[in-house]
Each structure stands twice: as structure tokens, then as C-alpha cells.
Write a protein that holds these residues in place. Structure first.
Motif, mmCIF file in Angstrom:
data_model
loop_
_atom_site.group_PDB
_atom_site.id
_atom_site.type_symbol
_atom_site.label_atom_id
_atom_site.label_comp_id
_atom_site.label_asym_id
_atom_site.label_seq_id
_atom_site.Cartn_x
_atom_site.Cartn_y
_atom_site.Cartn_z
ATOM 1 N N GLN A 252 2.702 4.983 -10.255
ATOM 2 C CA GLN A 252 1.856 3.790 -10.311
ATOM 3 C C GLN A 252 0.492 4.058 -9.673
ATOM 4 O O GLN A 252 0.373 4.861 -8.744
ATOM 5 N N LYS A 253 -0.504 3.321 -10.167
ATOM 6 C CA LYS A 253 -1.859 3.451 -9.635
ATOM 7 C C LYS A 253 -2.366 2.087 -9.185
ATOM 8 O O LYS A 253 -2.313 1.109 -9.925
ATOM 9 N N TYR A 254 -2.862 2.046 -7.945
ATOM 10 C CA TYR A 254 -3.520 0.866 -7.382
ATOM 11 C C TYR A 254 -5.021 1.136 -7.326
ATOM 12 O O TYR A 254 -5.459 2.264 -7.585
ATOM 13 N N PRO A 255 -5.827 0.148 -6.991
ATOM 14 C CA PRO A 255 -7.282 0.375 -6.960
ATOM 15 C C PRO A 255 -7.698 1.544 -6.069
ATOM 16 O O PRO A 255 -8.604 2.295 -6.417
ATOM 17 N N LEU A 256 -7.023 1.716 -4.914
ATOM 18 C CA LEU A 256 -7.465 2.748 -3.963
ATOM 19 C C LEU A 256 -6.472 3.896 -3.781
ATOM 20 O O LEU A 256 -6.836 4.946 -3.269
ATOM 21 N N ILE A 257 -5.224 3.684 -4.161
ATOM 22 C CA ILE A 257 -4.223 4.732 -3.965
ATOM 23 C C ILE A 257 -3.383 4.919 -5.226
ATOM 24 O O ILE A 257 -3.323 4.038 -6.089
ATOM 25 N N THR A 258 -2.730 6.088 -5.324
ATOM 26 C CA THR A 258 -1.814 6.384 -6.428
ATOM 27 C C THR A 258 -0.453 6.728 -5.856
ATOM 28 O O THR A 258 -0.335 7.546 -4.936
ATOM 29 N N ASN A 259 0.579 6.078 -6.363
ATOM 30 C CA ASN A 259 1.957 6.399 -5.985
ATOM 31 C C ASN A 259 2.413 7.553 -6.871
ATOM 32 O O ASN A 259 2.611 7.384 -8.068
ATOM 33 N N LYS A 260 2.590 8.731 -6.271
ATOM 34 C CA LYS A 260 2.856 9.943 -7.037
ATOM 35 C C LYS A 260 4.344 10.297 -7.111
ATOM 36 O O LYS A 260 4.706 11.425 -7.430
ATOM 37 N N THR A 261 5.204 9.314 -6.835
ATOM 38 C CA THR A 261 6.645 9.552 -6.922
ATOM 39 C C THR A 261 7.014 10.068 -8.309
ATOM 40 O O THR A 261 6.549 9.543 -9.316
ATOM 41 N N LYS A 262 7.869 11.075 -8.341
ATOM 42 C CA LYS A 262 8.273 11.701 -9.601
ATOM 43 C C LYS A 262 9.638 11.149 -10.025
ATOM 44 O O LYS A 262 10.654 11.463 -9.415
ATOM 45 N N TYR A 263 9.637 10.326 -11.066
ATOM 46 C CA TYR A 263 10.892 9.817 -11.623
ATOM 47 C C TYR A 263 11.130 10.464 -12.981
ATOM 48 O O TYR A 263 10.228 10.513 -13.817
ATOM 49 N N LEU A 264 12.330 10.929 -13.197
ATOM 50 C CA LEU A 264 12.646 11.601 -14.454
ATOM 51 C C LEU A 264 12.577 10.643 -15.639
ATOM 52 O O LEU A 264 11.919 10.920 -16.643
ATOM 53 N N ARG A 265 13.241 9.485 -15.513
ATOM 54 C CA ARG A 265 13.301 8.559 -16.651
ATOM 55 C C ARG A 265 12.025 7.724 -16.750
ATOM 56 O O ARG A 265 11.358 7.714 -17.783
ATOM 57 N N TRP A 266 11.714 7.012 -15.661
ATOM 58 C CA TRP A 266 10.653 6.003 -15.715
ATOM 59 C C TRP A 266 9.298 6.615 -16.045
ATOM 60 O O TRP A 266 8.540 6.061 -16.838
ATOM 61 N N ASN A 267 8.993 7.748 -15.429
ATOM 62 C CA ASN A 267 7.697 8.395 -15.663
ATOM 63 C C ASN A 267 7.759 9.353 -16.836
ATOM 64 O O ASN A 267 7.140 9.142 -17.882
ATOM 65 N N ASN A 268 8.517 10.407 -16.642
ATOM 66 C CA ASN A 268 8.416 11.571 -17.524
ATOM 67 C C ASN A 268 9.245 11.461 -18.787
ATOM 68 O O ASN A 268 8.869 11.970 -19.838
ATOM 69 N N GLY A 269 10.389 10.787 -18.707
ATOM 70 C CA GLY A 269 11.183 10.545 -19.912
ATOM 71 C C GLY A 269 10.401 9.724 -20.923
ATOM 72 O O GLY A 269 10.274 10.090 -22.095
ATOM 73 N N TRP A 270 9.818 8.606 -20.424
ATOM 74 C CA TRP A 270 9.122 7.716 -21.354
ATOM 75 C C TRP A 270 7.783 8.281 -21.829
ATOM 76 O O TRP A 270 7.371 8.065 -22.964
ATOM 77 N N MET A 271 7.113 9.038 -20.968
ATOM 78 C CA MET A 271 5.872 9.670 -21.437
ATOM 79 C C MET A 271 6.167 10.783 -22.433
ATOM 80 O O MET A 271 5.360 11.068 -23.315
ATOM 81 N N SER A 272 7.334 11.414 -22.331
ATOM 82 C CA SER A 272 7.718 12.405 -23.339
ATOM 83 C C SER A 272 7.921 11.726 -24.695
ATOM 84 O O SER A 272 7.502 12.246 -25.724
ATOM 85 N N VAL A 273 8.561 10.564 -24.692
ATOM 86 C CA VAL A 273 8.698 9.792 -25.939
ATOM 87 C C VAL A 273 7.339 9.389 -26.474
ATOM 88 O O VAL A 273 7.046 9.544 -27.669
ATOM 89 N N ALA A 274 6.465 8.915 -25.578
ATOM 90 C CA ALA A 274 5.127 8.471 -25.989
ATOM 91 C C ALA A 274 4.344 9.620 -26.607
ATOM 92 O O ALA A 274 3.671 9.452 -27.638
#
Length: 274
Positions: A252-274
């Protein structure tokens, strides 16, 4: 997948973690649920189309057994709605449309019309509970007139399943076209900032910009052949969420910070589909 399936009358899967619910019954790890199971079912359908291997057809039919035997199904004058998990009774729009999608695929691979009427009743529920502006509330109280008024990527989920069903149900073409047009208009105008390539967190709230919202925007715009618009979202997402050095997408990205947590499904699984 077969090694980590859940216990049910057919084939099913659940989340691999305990899922505490705020107002409903808690859901233990691996409790069978419609969302995980139906996404696997979608994969099985496309695997069958590609290979004609009977194991994928059989898997789809076993998923159908789970949906019809183990999941609570609401039936009313406004149509039919499947519950999310085996642990509770609820009415969730995107869950219901995923069930309709898989039941449609089962009819296609078996060359039967076993679920035609049931899918039509699901579409009826989806139509009955579409708001005047084209949106859908996330869920409806099972026995009360209450709503979870959450507007986010689930709008894309509903539209996606509607579009997939409409490709194979000419008898529902007129009705699904009208529903999709209204829902698409709301999704594009309210959830998505087409010019900047940003999907709002939960309308009208913009932040945090969430990777899954971004992924669903790319998927929907691609499915509807809006590739230039889709590319705007791809460009924004790679600029702000992709770590070239580490090879994964941030959360997730906020105005001043970015949450760089690595999730297999939520982040990378769905971006692979995209």
C-alpha cells in the motif's frame, strides 16, 4: 492444491489462516470458502479448455458438489445468494457472482444445462441489489435490512464475473448488458481515476492506494479492451509499487510513506494475473 484442500463433500479450499470476523462467526484456518474455491475453479476451467484433460472437468464438477451441498444458499423473491463460507450465513454480492461463474463453466464442460435456472436466479439477485448509481454494497444482512457499504475492488469482481457469465448465456444477454453498463460506469467514474491510473481505496476515500485495487483495475480495463487506460494504471503501479531490485510488488502507498510488506496472494498473485 490437492494436498492443501479443505474437508467438504466435494472439492474446496479456504484461507490458510484464522480469520476473525467483527460481527459474524469467526472462521478457522482452512474453512472452505467460495472465493478461494471459485478462483481455483476458474483456473480449472481454462486448464480444461487448453488440455481437454478430464481431471480438470472432474475437479470443476467436484467444486459444484461443494457449492450446492455445503454452502448455505439464500432463496427469496429477489433471487438466490450463496454464503461466503461454511461457517456462516451471509449474502455477499461478489461471492454470489463467482458461484454463478463456476456453475456456468460446469454446464459448459458437461454440455448440460443443470444450473441454468440457478444462475439466472443469481443474476436476478445481483440485479435486484444494484444501487441506482450502478454500485453494489459489499454485503447484505442475511435476515435484516442492513448493508456493508464498502465500495472498492469488489465492484470489479462483480463486473468480471457478470461479463464472464454473459459470454456464455445468450438468454441473459440483455439483462447482464444493462447491469454491466451501469456498474462499469460507476466503477470508472467513482472508484478509478482514469487519468492518473489510481484506484481509490474505498470510495470516496483515496488512501491508502492498494495494490489489489490497482490489479483489479488493470484486469477489468483489459477484459473490456480498454488497453490504453489499462496501461495508465500499469505505469503508475510499476512506478510506485514495483521493486526492481527485489522483484516484487509493495502492498500500500500513503501520501508520505509506502507499506512494502510482501504478500504472495494480495500483491504478487493478483499483479501476476493483471
Amino acid at each position: 492444491l490437492l494436498e492443501v484442500r479443505s474437508e467438504s463433500s466435494g472439492m474446496s479450499w479456504g484461507y490458510n489462516y484464522y480469520w476473525p470476523k467483527r460481527v459474524e462467526k469467526d472462521v478457522p484456518a482452512y474453512t472452505p470458502n467460495v472465493v478461494v474455491t471459485c478462483f481455483i475453479g476458474r483456473g480449472a476451467y481454462y486448464a480444461y479448455l487448453a488440455t481437454r484433460d478430464e481431471k480438470w472437468k472432474s475437479l470443476l464438477e467436484e467444486i459444484g458438489t461443494f457449492l450446492l451441498n455445503d454452502i448455505n444458499i439464500y432463496k427469496g423473491k429477489d433471487g438466490v445468494c450463496f454464503s461466503y463460507t461454511t461457517a456462516q450465513k451471509d449474502k455477499v454480492i461478489n461471492v454470489n457472482m463467482l458461484a454463478a461463474e463456476i456453475l456456468t463453466y460446469i454446464d459448459l464442460v458437461t454440455e448440460k444445462k443443470s444450473h441454468h435456472k440457478l444462475v439466472a436466479e443469481i443474476i436476478k439477485f445481483t440485479s435486484s441489489h444494484q444501487n441506482a448509481d450502478g454500485s453494489w454494497w459489499y454485503s447484505h444482512g442475511y435476515s435484516s435490512n442492513t448493508f456493508k457499504k464498502q465500495l472498492d475492488f469488489h465492484q470489479g469482481y462483480v463486473l468480471e464475473s457478470l461479463l464472464r457469465v454473459s459470454h456464455h448465456r445468450s438468454d441473459l444477454e440483455h439483462e447482464t448488458k444493462e447491469i454491466i453498463n451501469r456498474g462499469d460506469r460507476f466503477y470508472r467514474e467513482k472508484i478509478l481515476d482514469i487519468n492518473k491510473g489510481i484506484a481509490k481505496w474505498r470510495y470516496p476515500k483515496k488512501y491508502p492506494i492498494d495494490i489489489h485495487n490497482q490489479a483489479e483495475a488493470i484486469i477489468w480495463l483489459s477484459l473490456t479492451n480498454n488497453l490504453p487506460q489499462s496501461k495508465v494504471f500499469i505505469d503508475f503501479t510499476f512506478k510506485h509499487f514495483w521493486s526492481k531490485s527485489k522483484g516484487y510488488f509493495f502492498y500500500q502507498k500513503y501520501p508520505l510513506i509506502t507499506n512494502k510488506t510482501k504478500y504472495l496472494r494480495w500483491n504478487n498473485g493478483w499483479m501476476s494475473v493483471a
